[in-house]
Each structure stands twice: as structure tokens, then as C-alpha cells.
Scaffold this active site. Structure first.
Site, mmCIF file in Angstrom:
data_model
loop_
_atom_site.group_PDB
_atom_site.id
_atom_site.type_symbol
_atom_site.label_atom_id
_atom_site.label_comp_id
_atom_site.label_asym_id
_atom_site.label_seq_id
_atom_site.Cartn_x
_atom_site.Cartn_y
_atom_site.Cartn_z
ATOM 1 N N HIS A 93 0.846 -1.194 0.000
ATOM 2 C CA HIS A 93 0.000 0.000 0.000
ATOM 3 C C HIS A 93 0.880 1.243 0.000
ATOM 4 C CE1 HIS A 93 -2.871 3.021 1.333
ATOM 5 N NE2 HIS A 93 -3.784 2.220 0.816
ATOM 6 N N GLU A 141 -3.361 3.366 -7.274
ATOM 7 C CA GLU A 141 -3.814 4.467 -6.415
ATOM 8 C C GLU A 141 -2.818 5.624 -6.492
ATOM 9 O OE1 GLU A 141 -6.304 2.584 -2.829
ATOM 10 O OE2 GLU A 141 -4.215 2.929 -2.358
#
Ligand code: G3P
Length: 219
Positions: A93, A141
Site C-alpha cells: 500500500h 492508487e
């Protein structure tokens, strides 16, 4: 994982940790059952056992380490994550980036124990590289949009299209700023197979209503 899907990353928001993690996960389960939508949740390692035991939707760890039984103080052992009942794990992430070697080793360990993998990428090019490591899904992202009010679907549609064309169909989720069903709909129209989001749900006063709206964008 049934696609398209919505995966909500609980991060370590106060509204999504401890007892709140379980109640929030139960709301996700309720929406999944009522609508038939594919909905997963990525919860803190501290809440994994409780959530896995009490909800019947795919539960993801937010991270695993590429370790085996033995020494490794503080690491997250893939076998334990699997044994708790987790469906899969997020990796890399934007808030917990790992280098390529660690990522490859983590993916190998995830495969060994049977965890589904969703690997985050900051850019389409990073996604293409990661696709070569063999994850189940890649979530693109743009870090600058994470936690904000502008959705990647609307602000950076080319990022979604480029990631899909570089990584292939059935491989790409998009995230950052996703808030509603319209964002989901646009993401799917651009070729994504779902979304990865956090604050739109975790910080909402009415997560049930937000989730119902998000699910509306899947059809
Ligand atoms: O993991 C999902 C995430 O980084 C996106 O966060 O708050 O922009 O939906 P958010």
C-alpha cells in the site's frame, strides 16, 4: 474473488479499529448479503481474528511479511493470517511500501499458504512491473488523491485506462478518493474490475448508505 468487487481498507481509522472494526465489517456483510455484491474488507492485523470469526465476506490482512515460523519478532506470519480465516492480503500500500524483492518474496509466501493477493501500485508503470510478479489483482492508487475528495476515476481516468492496458483485463482495481456509486461506475467503464477505498466509508456517518450507493455503481 468475484469481480467486480469493492474492497474497503479500514486502515487504522478510529471508526474502523477495535470493536468498531467488527461492527463496520458487519455492515459490509449485511450489504453484501442484501445485494449479492462482492465486498471485501482489509482490517488491521490486531482485528483480523475477531473479524474473520464473525463475518462471512472476504477479509484481507493489510500486510504480511515474507517470513516463516521461527524468529521474526513483530512480523506478520502468512500462516497465521491464513489460519485466522483471512481470504487474502493487501501488499505494498502507498502507506506501507515494500521493495520489489520483499514484494516478490511476500507474494510467494502468500501463494504457498493460499492467500489471495491485491498489490497496490502508485502508477500504471509500477502496476505493469508488479503484474510480472503474479499478484491476483493490482490496485492503482495515485498517492496524492488518497484520503481526498476527488476521485481517481474522475480526476485521472487515463491512469485507470493505462493500468488496464498495461496489466490486462480482470486485473485492475482503482482507488483514491472514491466516494460514491458514480465513481465506481466510471472506474468500471474505464476497464477496472472494482475499487479499493477507505475514507469514503470509514469516515462516513452512515456507512450502510454509502456502501449501498457504491454497490449501485457495480451494475
Ligand atoms: O486503500 C485505499 C486507499 O488508499 C484509498 O483511500 O481514503 O482515498 O479512499 P481513500
Amino acid at each position: 474473488m468475484n469481480l467486480p468487487t469493492i474492497i474497503v481498507n479500514f486502515k487504522i481509522y478510529e471508526q474502523a479499529t477495535g470493536d468498531s472494526a467488527l461492527s463496520l465489517a458487519k455492515i459490509h456483510e449485511k450489504v453484501a448479503k442484501e445485494t449479492g455484491a462482492s465486498i471485501g474488507v482489509a482490517v488491521s492485523a490486531m482485528d483480523l481474528a475477531k473479524v474473520c470469526e464473525n463475518v462471512d465476506i472476504p477479509v484481507f490482512a493489510q500486510h504480511i511479511d515474507p517470513v516463516k515460523y521461527g524468529s521474526g519478532t513483530g512480523k506478520i506470519l502468512p500462516e497465521q493470517v491464513k489460519d485466522l480465516g483471512a481470504y487474502g492480503t493487501l501488499l505494498n500500500h502507498a502507506e506501507f511500501q515494500i521493495g520489489d524483492d520483499v514484494l516478490k518474496a511476500s507474494l510467494e509466501r502468500a501463494r504457498e499458504v493460499g492467500l489471495y493477493t491485491v498489490v497496490c501500485a502508485n502508477t500504471p508503470e509500477a502496476g505493469a512491473k508488479i503484474a510480472g510478479f503474479g499478484p491476483d489483482l493490482i490496485a492503482v492508487e495515485p498517492p496524492e488523491l488518497i484520503g481526498g475528495d476527488v476521485s481517481v476515476s474522475k480526476a485521472e481516468p487515463k491512469i485507470v485506462e493505462d493500468t488496464v492496458s498495461l496489466c490486462g483485463d480482470d486485473k485492475v482495481l482503482v482507488g483514491a478518493g472514491v466516494k460514491n456509486g458514480e465513481d465506481v461506475k466510471i472506474a468500471l467503464a474505464l476497464g477496472a474490475k472494482g475499487v479499493l477505498l477507505a475514507s469514503g466509508v470509514t469516515k462516513s456517518d452512515d456507512p450502510y448508505a454509502v456502501l449501498m450507493d457504491l454497490v449501485g455503481g457495480l451494475s
